[in-house]
Write an enzyme that holds these catalytic residues in place. Structure first.
Site, mmCIF file in Angstrom:
data_model
loop_
_atom_site.group_PDB
_atom_site.id
_atom_site.type_symbol
_atom_site.label_atom_id
_atom_site.label_comp_id
_atom_site.label_asym_id
_atom_site.label_seq_id
_atom_site.Cartn_x
_atom_site.Cartn_y
_atom_site.Cartn_z
ATOM 1 N N HIS A 176 3.598 1.117 8.215
ATOM 2 C CA HIS A 176 2.832 0.179 9.048
ATOM 3 C C HIS A 176 2.726 -1.173 8.372
ATOM 4 C CE1 HIS A 176 -0.404 1.867 6.427
ATOM 5 N NE2 HIS A 176 -0.967 0.674 6.550
ATOM 6 N N GLN B 156 0.873 -1.176 0.000
ATOM 7 C CA GLN B 156 0.000 0.000 0.000
ATOM 8 C C GLN B 156 0.915 1.232 0.000
ATOM 9 O OE1 GLN B 156 -2.071 0.954 3.712
ATOM 10 N NE2 GLN B 156 -3.894 1.540 2.569
#
Ligand code: CMX
Ligand code: CO
Length: 146
Positions: free
Chosen positions: A84, A60
Site C-alpha cells: 500500500h 513501512q
C-alpha cells in the site's frame, strides 16, 4: 490537504531479513518498530527523509503476526512486494470524509491506531485504480522535557 507521502507499505515474510536487506543495500536504519495486533502486523519504519510539512517519509516493512491478517492473505496471493501507499495529512477525519463524498469507499468508520501513535484509515483499492491507499495523521511530536 494531503501534504506528503507518509510511507510505502511493503509486505514481507521475514521482517528481520528484510530489515537487514534495506540496511546492507541502502544503509537505511530502523527508526521505529512495533507490533500492531489490531492490524495483525509486526512492522519496522525506516525513515527516508523529512518533509516540508514537518512530517517525514518512511518505508513501512510489514510481517504478518497471524494467518487471518490482511497482510498474510495478501502475501499468500501475491508474494512479497509493495502492499500500500500512505498519504500524510494534518486532518485524517476531514480528508476521509471528503474523499468518501467523492464515492471512494473508506474502510473504517473512525480512524484507527497506526505506527507511532498515528491515526489511520484506508481507501478500498478497487476504488483507487488497484492501489490500497492509507491516510495518516501523525501523533504530535512530544516536546523535550526540561
Ligand atoms: N492492493 C491492491 N489490491 C488489493 C490489495 C492491495 N493491498 N489487497 C486486496 N486487493 C484486491 C485483491 O486483489 C482482490 O481483487 P480481485 O477481486 O480482482 O482478485 C480484491 O482487492 C479483494 O481482495 P481480497 O484478497 O478478497 O481481500 P479483502 O477484500 O478481504 O481485503 C482490503 C482487502 C483492502 C479490504 C484489506 O486488505 C484491508 O482491510 N486493508 C486495510 C488494512 C491493512 O491493509 N492493514 C495492514 C497494514 C497496516 C498499516 O499500514 O499500518
Ligand atoms: Co501503512
Amino acid at each position: 490537504m494531503l501534504t506528503r507521502i507518509d510511507h510505502i507499505g511493503i509486505a514481507c515474510f521475514d521482517l528481520d531479513k528484510t530489515v537487514e536487506f534495506y540496511r546492507a543495500t541502502y544503509g537505511f536504519e530502523v527508526f521505529h518498530s512495533e507490533v500492531n495486533e489490531e492490524q495483525g502486523v509486526r512492522e519496522a519504519m525506516l525513515k527516508i527523509n523529512g518533509t516540508d510539512d514537518g512530517g517525514a517519509s518512511y518505508l513501512q516493512l510489514l510481517e504478518p503476526t497471524r494467518e487471518d491478517s490482511t497482510v498474510a492473505k495478501w502475501l499468500a496471493k501475491n508474494g512479497e512486494g509493495v502492499h500500500h501507499i500512505a498519504f500524510g495529512t494534518a486532518d485524517v477525519d476531514g480528508e476521509a470524509a471528503s474523499i468518501k463524498d467523492k464515492g471512494v469507499r473508506v474502510l473504517y468508520e473512525e480512524p484507527r491506531r497506526g505506527s507511532m501513535g498515528s491515526r489511520i484509515t484506508f481507501l478500498h483499492p478497487k476504488d483507487c485504480h488497484g492501489v490500497l491507499t492509507e491516510l495518516v495523521t501523525s501523533a504530535p511530536v512530544e516536546s523535550p522535557e526540561h
